[in-house]
Design an enzyme around this catalytic site. Structure first.
Site, PDB file in Angstrom:
ATOM      1  N   ARG A  93       0.758  -1.021  -0.041  1.00 40.85           N
ATOM      2  CA  ARG A  93       0.014   0.064  -0.010  1.00 40.85           C
ATOM      3  C   ARG A  93       0.896   1.202   0.054  1.00 40.85           C
ATOM      4  O   ARG A  93       0.470   2.238  -0.603  1.00 40.85           O
ATOM      5  CB  ARG A  93      -0.928  -0.129   1.146  1.00 40.85           C
ATOM      6  CG  ARG A  93      -1.903   1.211   1.255  1.00 40.85           C
ATOM      7  CD  ARG A  93      -3.044   0.850   2.401  1.00 40.85           C
ATOM      8  NE  ARG A  93      -3.704  -0.392   1.756  1.00 40.85           N
ATOM      9  CZ  ARG A  93      -4.881  -0.583   2.412  1.00 40.85           C
ATOM     10  NH1 ARG A  93      -5.402  -0.129   3.369  1.00 40.85           N
ATOM     11  NH2 ARG A  93      -5.465  -1.864   2.143  1.00 40.85           N
ATOM     12  N   HIS A 114       0.496   4.597  -2.528  1.00 49.39           N
ATOM     13  CA  HIS A 114       0.336   5.833  -2.072  1.00 49.39           C
ATOM     14  C   HIS A 114       1.268   6.692  -2.436  1.00 49.39           C
ATOM     15  O   HIS A 114       1.229   7.830  -3.028  1.00 49.39           O
ATOM     16  CB  HIS A 114      -0.002   5.895  -0.427  1.00 49.39           C
ATOM     17  CG  HIS A 114      -1.064   5.186  -0.159  1.00 49.39           C
ATOM     18  ND1 HIS A 114      -1.840   5.586   0.913  1.00 49.39           N
ATOM     19  CD2 HIS A 114      -1.897   4.298  -0.466  1.00 49.39           C
ATOM     20  CE1 HIS A 114      -2.706   5.018   1.325  1.00 49.39           C
ATOM     21  NE2 HIS A 114      -3.083   4.277   0.092  1.00 49.39           N
ATOM     22  N   ASN A 131      -5.369   3.483  15.056  1.00 48.44           N
ATOM     23  CA  ASN A 131      -5.156   2.279  14.485  1.00 48.44           C
ATOM     24  C   ASN A 131      -4.488   1.983  13.072  1.00 48.44           C
ATOM     25  O   ASN A 131      -5.145   1.257  12.425  1.00 48.44           O
ATOM     26  CB  ASN A 131      -6.568   1.407  14.427  1.00 48.44           C
ATOM     27  CG  ASN A 131      -7.024   0.820  15.843  1.00 48.44           C
ATOM     28  OD1 ASN A 131      -6.152   0.776  16.724  1.00 48.44           O
ATOM     29  ND2 ASN A 131      -8.335   0.741  16.266  1.00 48.44           N
ATOM     30  N   HIS A 147      -5.777  -5.850  -3.274  1.00 50.30           N
ATOM     31  CA  HIS A 147      -6.650  -5.971  -2.010  1.00 50.30           C
ATOM     32  C   HIS A 147      -6.814  -7.563  -1.616  1.00 50.30           C
ATOM     33  O   HIS A 147      -7.660  -7.940  -0.638  1.00 50.30           O
ATOM     34  CB  HIS A 147      -7.984  -5.349  -2.146  1.00 50.30           C
ATOM     35  CG  HIS A 147      -7.985  -3.916  -1.873  1.00 50.30           C
ATOM     36  ND1 HIS A 147      -9.121  -3.183  -1.703  1.00 50.30           N
ATOM     37  CD2 HIS A 147      -6.798  -3.219  -1.313  1.00 50.30           C
ATOM     38  CE1 HIS A 147      -8.405  -1.798  -1.455  1.00 50.30           C
ATOM     39  NE2 HIS A 147      -7.146  -1.965  -1.319  1.00 50.30           N
TER      40      HIS A 147
END
Ligand SMILES: *[C@@H]1O[C@H](CO)[C@@H](O)[C@H](O)[C@H]1NC(C)=O
Ligand SMILES: *[C@@H]1O[C@H](CO)[C@@H](O)[C@H](O)[C@H]1NC(C)=O
Ligand SMILES: *[C@@H]1O[C@H](CO)[C@@H](O)[C@H](O)[C@H]1NC(C)=O
Ligand SMILES: *[C@@H]1O[C@H](CO)[C@@H](O)[C@H](O)[C@H]1NC(C)=O
Ligand SMILES: *[C@@H]1O[C@H](CO)[C@@H](O)[C@H](O)[C@H]1NC(C)=O
Ligand SMILES: *[C@@H]1O[C@H](CO)[C@@H](O)[C@H](O)[C@H]1NC(C)=O
Ligand SMILES: *[C@@H]1O[C@H](CO)[C@@H](O)[C@H](O)[C@H]1NC(C)=O
Ligand SMILES: CC(=O)N[C@H]1CO[C@H](CO)[C@@H](O)[C@@H]1O
Length: 364
Positions: A76, A80, A108, A209
């Site tokens: 990820r 990004h 979190n 994902h």
């Protein structure tokens, strides 16, 4: 699936690839690769840092053996980085809108914070071996590839030679380029089109994902006040246990079939209306992307091939090369000598605004 035997198997496959004894099914060949961007090269660090990829892979192998969940965080991070002003390591800068600063981190997001720490740890090891010649953005790109491969996905060679950016990723750039998990396929298709990525790239990259987790805040709008009608009933019931009301802080897996394995089951989830985010499920609802989802669900080799293609393409977005940018000596800070005039502007960034940017809350 974090079992060492699985990882050992993957290392063996890699060994075989490295020494060319045979051709494995998980290796995606060069014919299916997009063109390499000017200034990047597959052999960029071959002579000046020959152990680069081994250093990174060995370290990640050890980390994933005790916590395979870190693989998703590292994958990820590369997304990004590339989506916001190009693959220039700007996402790593302390002060970027979704950067590592504790102040910016939403609750979190330990996975993400840990991903930043892992990249800096890798940089220390690489620079100790080779000197300050490998950029943080190259390390992020290699770590993402290894996260895919060591989780069971395809192996591919990463074009290298990226330089690290001097500019922070602003809140605006972050919000504009990272679509939220609530985005539908139309929004996603146009967001990626501005990056020259197609609907096929969108569906393939969303396959990331197949590993990782999402927090309640990223999909609670599909449960409350009214349940998204496209969602499978049993799946919805279970999600409501995980997130009993709005503002719950729990997390759940993105791929309910094989949450820690990089495979094509994510697309099977979508066909069964068990995609976690709107940005996932709408790929099966929208007639433009639905056939692509189906084609990957029924053919994992095809998914791997297209994923690799799109990853290499995405991994070269607006890269800095040659004498552009710099090679950072600390992934979360610009090099001191060249940064004095710029640093003063960092304090102008409104911290409250930054906190509004939810680092994890993105479709990718
Ligand atoms: C950020 O975006 C907002 C609204 O989209 C705009 O009003 C503002 O001028 C932008 N700020 C910068 C620095 O571009
Ligand atoms: C997708 O989302 C956008 C923005 O929320 C909305 O304007 C558009 O109508 C939606 N499209 C579909 C097909 O639902
Ligand atoms: C997209 O492609 C166009 C035309 O080739 C190019 O000018 C533009 O810089 C590209 N945009 C990105 C974000 O790579
Ligand atoms: C978090 O999710 C788990 C699994 O669905 C559930 O058992 C637990 O009650 C949830 N925790 C909270 C605080 O809602
Ligand atoms: C959830 O949080 C939002 C914003 O903090 C607040 O406005 C809303 O009332 C909360 N909802 C519930 C059900 O607690
Ligand atoms: C699956 O995809 C691969 C890679 O494109 C292709 O070679 C193969 O023929 C496909 N298999 C089927 C059954 O369509
Ligand atoms: C790296 O930069 C960050 C952000 O400025 C700083 O907090 C950290 O102490 C630096 N690390 C080292 C080893 O200097
Ligand atoms: C700050 C915060 O929201 N922490 C929550 C993180 O998630 C755990 C459960 O997974 C909660 O117990 C914490 O309250």
């Amino acid at each position: 699936m974090a079992s060492s035997s699985f990882l050992q198997m993957m290392m063996l496959v890699l060994f075989i690839i490295a020494f060319g004894t045979t051709k494995s099914g998980v290796v995606v060949n060069a014919q299916t690769s997009p063109p390499i961007a000017p200034g990047l090269s597959l052999i960029f660090h071959e002579t000046n840092c020959p152990n680069l990829e081994t250093i990174i892979r060995n370290r990640l192998w050890t980390i994933f053996n005790s916590d395979i969940a870190q693989a998703a965080g590292l994958l990820r991070l590369h997304f990004h980085d590339c989506f916001v002003q190009g693959c220039d390591g700007s996402v790593l800068l302390d002060g970027s809108a979704s950067g590592p600063s504790e102040k910016n981190a939403p609750p979190n997001l330990s996975l993400k914070a840990e991903a930043f720490r892992i990249i800096e740890d890798l940089r220390v090891r690489v620079h100790a071996a080779c000197g300050r010649i490998v950029s943080c953005s190259d390390i992020v790109a290699i770590a993402a590839r290894d996260s895919v491969f060591l989780s069971g996905g395809p192996y591919y060679r990463v074009p290298l030679g990226r330089r690290d950016g001097l500019n922070f990723a602003t809140q605006n750039a972050t919000l504009q380029n990272l679509p939220p998990p609530s985005a539908n396929a139309s929004v996603l298709i146009s967001a990626l089109a501005t990056l020259n990525l197609t609907a096929t790239d969108l569906v393939a990259l969303s396959g990331g994902h197949t590993i990782g987790i999402g927090s309640c805040g990223s999909f609670e709008d599909r449960l409350y006040p009214t349940q998204d009608t496209t969602m499978d009933q049993t799946f919805a019931r279970n999600l409501k246990q995980t997130c009993p009301a709005l503002n719950a802080t729990n997390t759940t897996v993105l791929d309910i079939r094989t949450p820690n394995v990089f495979d094509n089951r994510y697309y099977v989830d979508l066909m069964n209306r068990q995609g976690l985010f709107t940005s996932d499920q709408d790929l099966y609802t929208d007639s433009r992307t639905r056939p692509i989802v189906t084609s990957y669900a029924v053919n994992q080799s095809l998914f791997f091939e297209r994923f690799v293609f799109s990853m290499i393409k995405m991994g070269q977005l607006s890269v800095l090369t040659g004498s552009q940018g710099e090679i950072r000596s600390n992934c979360s800070a610009r090099n001191p000598a060249s940064s004095s005039s710029y640093l003063s502007s960092v304090v102008d960034i409104d911290q409250g605004q930054q906190e509004a940017v939810e680092g994890e809350s993105a479709a990718f």
